[in-house]
Design a protein around this motif. Structure first.
Motif, mmCIF file in Angstrom:
data_model
loop_
_atom_site.group_PDB
_atom_site.id
_atom_site.type_symbol
_atom_site.label_atom_id
_atom_site.label_comp_id
_atom_site.label_asym_id
_atom_site.label_seq_id
_atom_site.Cartn_x
_atom_site.Cartn_y
_atom_site.Cartn_z
ATOM 1 N N LEU A 4 43.095 34.564 35.895
ATOM 2 C CA LEU A 4 43.698 35.533 35.619
ATOM 3 C C LEU A 4 44.364 35.496 33.821
ATOM 4 O O LEU A 4 45.508 34.629 34.622
ATOM 5 C CB LEU A 4 43.914 36.484 36.837
ATOM 6 C CG LEU A 4 43.181 36.701 38.095
ATOM 7 C CD1 LEU A 4 44.062 37.082 39.067
ATOM 8 C CD2 LEU A 4 42.190 37.684 37.572
ATOM 9 N N GLU A 5 44.202 37.092 33.210
ATOM 10 C CA GLU A 5 45.105 36.687 32.075
ATOM 11 C C GLU A 5 46.703 37.500 32.844
ATOM 12 O O GLU A 5 46.775 38.071 33.445
ATOM 13 C CB GLU A 5 45.294 37.279 31.231
ATOM 14 C CG GLU A 5 46.166 37.843 30.308
ATOM 15 C CD GLU A 5 46.225 37.166 29.755
ATOM 16 O OE1 GLU A 5 47.056 36.356 29.372
ATOM 17 O OE2 GLU A 5 45.656 36.234 28.960
ATOM 18 N N HIS A 189 30.947 31.185 32.811
ATOM 19 C CA HIS A 189 31.569 32.634 33.788
ATOM 20 C C HIS A 189 31.506 34.431 34.028
ATOM 21 O O HIS A 189 30.633 34.740 32.168
ATOM 22 C CB HIS A 189 33.161 32.428 33.296
ATOM 23 C CG HIS A 189 34.084 30.790 33.365
ATOM 24 N ND1 HIS A 189 33.711 30.120 33.110
ATOM 25 C CD2 HIS A 189 34.914 30.404 34.672
ATOM 26 C CE1 HIS A 189 34.532 28.480 33.309
ATOM 27 N NE2 HIS A 189 35.369 29.262 34.755
ATOM 28 N N LEU A 190 31.086 34.145 34.904
ATOM 29 C CA LEU A 190 31.575 36.055 34.291
ATOM 30 C C LEU A 190 33.029 36.380 33.988
ATOM 31 O O LEU A 190 33.612 36.770 34.977
ATOM 32 C CB LEU A 190 31.269 36.746 35.763
ATOM 33 C CG LEU A 190 31.271 38.584 35.406
ATOM 34 C CD1 LEU A 190 30.326 39.038 34.737
ATOM 35 C CD2 LEU A 190 31.186 38.867 37.440
ATOM 36 N N GLU A 191 33.122 36.460 32.633
ATOM 37 C CA GLU A 191 34.100 37.919 31.988
ATOM 38 C C GLU A 191 34.419 39.409 32.509
ATOM 39 O O GLU A 191 33.664 39.935 32.319
ATOM 40 C CB GLU A 191 34.479 37.620 30.468
ATOM 41 C CG GLU A 191 34.448 35.958 30.822
ATOM 42 C CD GLU A 191 34.962 35.395 29.282
ATOM 43 O OE1 GLU A 191 35.459 34.283 29.138
ATOM 44 O OE2 GLU A 191 34.355 36.403 28.241
ATOM 45 N N ALA A 201 39.479 38.368 32.912
ATOM 46 C CA ALA A 201 39.771 37.974 34.679
ATOM 47 C C ALA A 201 38.622 37.033 34.062
ATOM 48 O O ALA A 201 37.653 37.715 33.191
ATOM 49 C CB ALA A 201 39.509 38.936 35.325
ATOM 50 N N ARG A 202 38.345 35.719 34.866
ATOM 51 C CA ARG A 202 37.683 34.606 34.559
ATOM 52 C C ARG A 202 36.456 34.698 36.195
ATOM 53 O O ARG A 202 37.424 34.156 36.668
ATOM 54 C CB ARG A 202 37.408 33.418 33.704
ATOM 55 C CG ARG A 202 37.015 34.006 31.767
ATOM 56 C CD ARG A 202 37.091 32.984 31.150
ATOM 57 N NE ARG A 202 37.667 33.459 29.318
ATOM 58 C CZ ARG A 202 38.677 33.047 28.716
ATOM 59 N NH1 ARG A 202 39.837 32.509 29.860
ATOM 60 N NH2 ARG A 202 38.989 33.426 27.973
ATOM 61 N N LEU A 203 35.237 34.750 36.333
ATOM 62 C CA LEU A 203 35.212 33.899 37.366
ATOM 63 C C LEU A 203 34.113 32.879 37.555
ATOM 64 O O LEU A 203 32.548 33.275 37.049
ATOM 65 C CB LEU A 203 34.278 35.009 38.108
ATOM 66 C CG LEU A 203 35.450 35.842 38.893
ATOM 67 C CD1 LEU A 203 35.502 37.519 37.676
ATOM 68 C CD2 LEU A 203 35.541 37.026 40.493
ATOM 69 N N ALA A 204 33.923 31.729 38.336
ATOM 70 C CA ALA A 204 33.291 30.694 37.692
ATOM 71 C C ALA A 204 31.875 31.308 38.507
ATOM 72 O O ALA A 204 32.650 31.907 39.594
ATOM 73 C CB ALA A 204 34.095 29.681 37.860
ATOM 74 N N PRO A 205 31.073 30.991 38.086
ATOM 75 C CA PRO A 205 29.434 31.093 39.091
ATOM 76 C C PRO A 205 29.953 29.927 39.937
ATOM 77 O O PRO A 205 28.339 29.719 39.704
ATOM 78 C CB PRO A 205 28.567 31.139 38.391
ATOM 79 C CG PRO A 205 28.563 30.159 36.842
ATOM 80 C CD PRO A 205 30.528 30.545 36.557
ATOM 81 N N LEU A 206 29.702 30.185 41.347
ATOM 82 C CA LEU A 206 30.374 28.771 42.035
ATOM 83 C C LEU A 206 29.014 29.809 43.015
ATOM 84 O O LEU A 206 28.914 30.805 43.131
ATOM 85 C CB LEU A 206 31.529 28.793 42.809
ATOM 86 C CG LEU A 206 32.762 28.695 42.302
ATOM 87 C CD1 LEU A 206 33.780 28.447 42.738
ATOM 88 C CD2 LEU A 206 32.541 27.278 41.190
ATOM 89 N N PRO A 207 28.234 28.221 43.972
ATOM 90 C CA PRO A 207 27.716 28.524 44.800
ATOM 91 C C PRO A 207 27.664 29.508 46.057
ATOM 92 O O PRO A 207 29.433 29.207 45.765
ATOM 93 C CB PRO A 207 26.993 26.786 45.286
ATOM 94 C CG PRO A 207 28.080 25.967 43.881
ATOM 95 C CD PRO A 207 29.157 26.846 43.292
#
Length: 259
Positions: A4-5, A189-191, A201-207
């Motif tokens: 998160l910024e 990432h989904l930004e 915001a950046r969300l990693a595409p985790l399993p």
């Protein structure tokens, strides 16, 4: 796994009434939306550790699409530009009445753990959810994206209710990730964009991760890194996958490297 910024004033807090497997957190704050839709906080629900039968079925949908999809269509936010991703256009997936699309929707509607977060975070009743991104009854978007493709651009999915929708209906977006493994330094990432059109915001595409968010939020999927190998084993992809691959298929299972 979530960035998160610091100056954006966003919050990421546990959803206390979560009754499903894993954990759920609410990401809220000011995000970029389409003109005429600002002035109110927007939110995303980050679900880690699976989401029940509907999430397990979504993994099946992804794998089955790789193995049997007979048409892969180009996706590009900029008209006429090279593809930034490809979407399976087989009716079983892409039509709202398709076998896999209906199967996933029915499991989603019946999941009791989703009722509370959808109602409290988005004002949506899970039993009334439909697949209707556009006016033509679109189904699921099974999308593949490679490191070499044109980068995605920030865009919304749905701000205005399509013709025929009842007043007050909302359009959440729900990406799920079928990866066996993912390292955050593989990017992809989904930004989510802030009001200044920069990623906040950046969300990693985790399993076993799903992200349910207000479809009016501007967002994009970044390209994976060269080192990305999301599936532990090769997949016997159908011949049409040569289109997104950009070359002839190898003999035997395909190891999805850089996807």
């Amino acid at each position: 796994e979530v960035w998160l910024e610091p100056s954006a004033g966003l919050s990421l807090t546990p959803f206390g009434a979560w009754a499903g497997p894993g954990r759920a957190r609410v990401l809220s704050g000011a995000f970029k939306t389409s003109p005429g839709h600002g002035g109110e906080p927007r939110a995303a629900l980050v679900i880690d550790g699976g989401g029940g039968r509907w999430h397990d079925f979504s993994r099946r949908v992804h794998r089955e699409a790789l193995e049997s999809c007979d048409v892969w269509g180009r996706l590009s936010v900029t008209p006429g530009a090279p593809a930034n991703a490809y979407k399976c256009a087989s009716p079983s997936v892409s039509s709202a009445s398709g076998r896999l699309a209906v199967g996933l929707l029915n499991r989603f509607r019946r999941d009791p753990s989703l009722a509370s977060p959808l109602a409290n975070v988005f004002g949506v009743q899970v039993a009334g959810c439909t697949l209707a991104e556009g006016p033509n009854g679109n189904g699921l978007n099974v999308i593949v994206q490679n490191r070499t493709m044109r980068p995605d651009a920030f865009h919304p999915d749905l701000c205005e209710a399509p013709p025929g929708w009842a007043r007050g209906r909302r359009g959440p977006t729900l990406p799920t990730y079928p990866h066996d493994v993912w390292h955050p330094d593989w990017r992809g990432h989904l930004e989510l964009a802030g009001p200044s059109s920069r990623a906040v915001a950046r969300l990693a595409p985790l399993p076993n991760r799903s992200v349910l968010f207000d479809a009016c939020i501007w967002h994009r999927a970044t390209n994976p890194a060269a080192a990305a190998v999301p599936l532990l084993e090769g997949v016997a992809v159908a011949p049409p996958f040569a289109v997104p691959l950009g070359r002839m298929l190898p003999r035997g299972p395909l190891l999805l490297h850089q996807w």
